[in-house]
Design an enzyme around this catalytic site. Structure first.
Site, PDB file in Angstrom:
ATOM      1  N   LYS A   1       0.861  -1.186   0.000  1.00 52.44           N
ATOM      2  CA  LYS A   1       0.000   0.000   0.000  1.00 52.44           C
ATOM      3  C   LYS A   1       0.893   1.231   0.000  1.00 52.44           C
ATOM      4  O   LYS A   1       2.025   1.197   0.503  1.00 52.44           O
ATOM      5  CB  LYS A   1      -0.892   0.015   1.236  1.00 52.44           C
ATOM      6  CG  LYS A   1      -2.162   0.840   1.077  1.00 52.44           C
ATOM      7  CD  LYS A   1      -3.230   0.092   0.301  1.00 52.44           C
ATOM      8  CE  LYS A   1      -4.544   0.869   0.296  1.00 52.44           C
ATOM      9  NZ  LYS A   1      -5.610   0.121  -0.407  1.00 52.44           N
TER      10      LYS A   1
ATOM     11  N   GLY B   1     -20.924   6.592   3.997  1.00 50.23           N
ATOM     12  CA  GLY B   1     -19.975   6.932   2.944  1.00 50.23           C
ATOM     13  C   GLY B   1     -20.649   6.923   1.583  1.00 50.23           C
ATOM     14  O   GLY B   1     -21.064   5.873   1.102  1.00 50.23           O
TER      15      GLY B   1
ATOM     16  N   GLY C   1     -19.298   7.832  -1.337  1.00 52.20           N
ATOM     17  CA  GLY C   1     -18.320   7.903  -2.416  1.00 52.20           C
ATOM     18  C   GLY C   1     -18.676   6.956  -3.546  1.00 52.20           C
ATOM     19  O   GLY C   1     -19.814   6.486  -3.650  1.00 52.20           O
ATOM     20  N   ASN C   2     -17.705   6.644  -4.381  1.00 49.09           N
ATOM     21  CA  ASN C   2     -17.968   5.792  -5.543  1.00 49.09           C
ATOM     22  C   ASN C   2     -18.494   4.419  -5.146  1.00 49.09           C
ATOM     23  O   ASN C   2     -19.508   3.948  -5.662  1.00 49.09           O
ATOM     24  CB  ASN C   2     -16.691   5.635  -6.369  1.00 49.09           C
ATOM     25  CG  ASN C   2     -16.309   6.904  -7.101  1.00 49.09           C
ATOM     26  OD1 ASN C   2     -17.130   7.802  -7.259  1.00 49.09           O
ATOM     27  ND2 ASN C   2     -15.072   6.997  -7.528  1.00 49.09           N
ATOM     28  N   VAL C   3     -17.798   3.753  -4.213  1.00 53.52           N
ATOM     29  CA  VAL C   3     -18.208   2.405  -3.823  1.00 53.52           C
ATOM     30  C   VAL C   3     -19.561   2.433  -3.129  1.00 53.52           C
ATOM     31  O   VAL C   3     -20.452   1.623  -3.426  1.00 53.52           O
ATOM     32  CB  VAL C   3     -17.148   1.758  -2.914  1.00 53.52           C
ATOM     33  CG1 VAL C   3     -17.630   0.393  -2.417  1.00 53.52           C
ATOM     34  CG2 VAL C   3     -15.830   1.593  -3.662  1.00 53.52           C
TER      35      VAL C   3
END
Length: 365
Positions: free
Chosen positions: A90, A190, A192-194
Site C-alpha cells: 500500500k 460513505g 463515495g464511488n463504492v
C-alpha cells in the site's frame, strides 16, 4: 499474535515492522513538488505486492506511517483470501488532494514506484482517480486501474461494491436464513464511488437504504440520483437498522460505537473497520452481531486490477471471481462458529493458511 495497533515513533519503526512482519518501508520525498509519500510492502510470498495509493491530509507523519503499515498488511490477507497470486502492499501520499495534487506530483510519485522494479504495483484508492493512474503510468508500468481507453480496467469501484453486496447477502443468509435483502433497513456510511454503487444494488433488491456522509456534495449527488434517506453522522450508530455498511474510512468499529449498534450485521467496503482488530471483533461477537471481514468482502476491486496486471483482463472473469466471495464468506462464518472464534480471526486464518501452503509450493521449484 501480530501487533496490529502500532504507536509509530521514528525510533520504533523497525520494531513495528518486525511485529507486523513487513518486508519493506519506503519513504519518498521531493521538496520542490511537495511530495511526501510512504510505500509499505508487507508480504510477497504469493507474488509482487499490490495495493492502491491513498492521498490523505494526515495529522502527522507518524499517523501516515501507521496507516501505510496497517493497510499494506490488510492487503496481504485480502489478496490471499481472494485467491489471487499477489502479495500485500500500500502507498499513502501526505497532503490535501484538493490543494497539492498535480500531474507533476503524480508523475514524481510514479518514479518512486518504478524504483522498486515491480516489487510493488499501485492502483487507485481514496482521493485518487483513473486520471491519476494515467499520470503515474507515464513514469512506470507498475500501475493498474488505468482508463479503459488505454487498455486498462478503469474504475474498480463497481466491482468492489458488487463484492460487498455479495458478502452482505452471504451474511444475511447466516443471520436470517435467507439472503434476500428486500425490506432490510441498511445504513451506508460513505457516499463515495463504492457506496453509491452499493446503494444501487441494494435498491434493486428493494432494501430500505439510509446514507450518511460528512461531505454535503456527495450526499446531494446520491439523494438526487436515488430515493434514500439521509442520516446525520451523530445519529448513525444509534439507529435501528438491520445492516450497518461502513464504506468510508476505517476504525468506525470501536469502544464507543459498538455498544451503540442496533443491527444484526456489519458488512461494508471500508478498510480496517475494527479499531483494534481482536478486541473489537470479540466485542461484536459477544453482542451477537455478524461481522463480515472487510478484507474479504471488499476484495472485488483488487480482483479487478489483478486481472489487468496479469495482462488477460476479462470483465466477466472478474465478476465470476468476485462472486466467490459469497461461498468464502459462508466458509468463514461457519469456521468461526465451529471453532468458537471471531469471524475476523477465521478469515485471517484462512488467508494465512493459503500463504503458508502456496509458499511451500514455491519452495519446491
Amino acid at each position: 499474535m501480530i501487533d496490529t495497533q502500532p504507536q509509530v515513533k521514528n525510533s520504533e519503526i523497525f520494531n513495528t515492522m518486525a511485529r507486523m512482519e513487513h518486508e519493506q518501508l519506503v519513504f519518498c520525498h521531493d521538496e520542490v513538488l511537495g511530495l511526501k509519500a510512504i510505500i509499505a510492502v508487507h508480504n510477497t510470498v504469493l507474488g509482487p505486492a499490490m495495493g492502491g495509493t491513498r492521498m490523505w491530509n494526515y495529522q502527522s507523519e507518524e499517523e501516515a506511517v501507521k496507516d501505510a503499515l496497517r493497510l499494506s498488511r490488510g492487503m496481504t490477507f485480502k489478496n490471499a483470501i481472494a485467491g489471487l497470486n499477489i502479495g500485500g502492499g500500500k502507498a499513502v501520499i501526505i497532503g490535501d488532494a484538493k490543494k497539492i495534487k498535480t500531474e507533476a506530483l503524480m508523475r514524481r510519485f510514479g518514479k518512486f514506484v518504478h524504483s522498486l522494479n515491480g516489487k510493488y504495483w499501485t492502483a487507485e484508492d481514496v482521493n485518487m482517480s483513473a486520471r491519476d493512474m494515467e499520470y503515474i503510468r507515464m513514469e512506470t508500468p507498475y500501475v493498474t486501474g488505468i482508463p479503459e481507453s488505454m487498455g486498462g480496467s478503469g474504475d474498480p469501484s463497481p466491482v468492489t461494491a458488487y463484492g460487498v453486496y455479495i458478502g452482505m447477502k452471504a451474511s444475511a443468509k447466516k443471520a436470517y436464513g435467507s439472503d434476500n435483502l428486500k425490506g432490510k433497513k441498511i445504513v451506508v456510511q460513505g457516499a463515495g464511488n463504492v457506496g453509491t454503487y452499493l446503494i444501487e444494488h441494494l435498491l434493486k433488491e428493494e432494501a430500505i437504504v439510509h446514507v450518511s456522509d460528512i461531505f454535503e456534495d456527495k450526499l446531494a449527488a446520491v439523494t438526487k440520483k436515488f430515493n434514500v434517506s439521509v442520516v446525520d453522522p451523530k445519529d448513525l450508530y444509534t439507529m435501528d437498522m438491520d445492516i450497518y455498511a461502513p464504506c468510508a474510512l476505517g476504525a468506525t468499529l470501536n469502544d464507543i460505537t459498538i455498544p451503540q449498534l442496533k443491527c444484526a450485521i456489519v458488512a461494508g467496503a471500508a478498510n480496517n473497520q475494527l479499531d483494534e482488530e481482536d478486541h473489537h471483533a470479540e466485542m461484536l461477537k459477544n453482542r451477537g452481531i455478524i461481522y463480515a471481514p472487510d478484507f474479504l468482502i471488499n476484495s472485488g476491486g483488487i480482483t479487478n486490477v489483478y486481472y489487468e496486471q496479469q495482462g488477460n483482463y476479462n470483465r466477466q472473469r472478474v465478476y465470476e471471481q468476485t462472486e466467490r466471495i459469497y461461498e468464502v464468506c459462508q466458509e468463514v462464518l461457519e469456521y468461526a462458529e465451529n471453532n468458537e472464534t471471531t469471524t475476523h480471526q477465521a478469515a485471517l486464518q484462512l488467508a494465512l493458511n493459503r500463504i503458508k501452503d502456496v509458499g511451500k509450493v514455491k519452495l519446491a521449484y
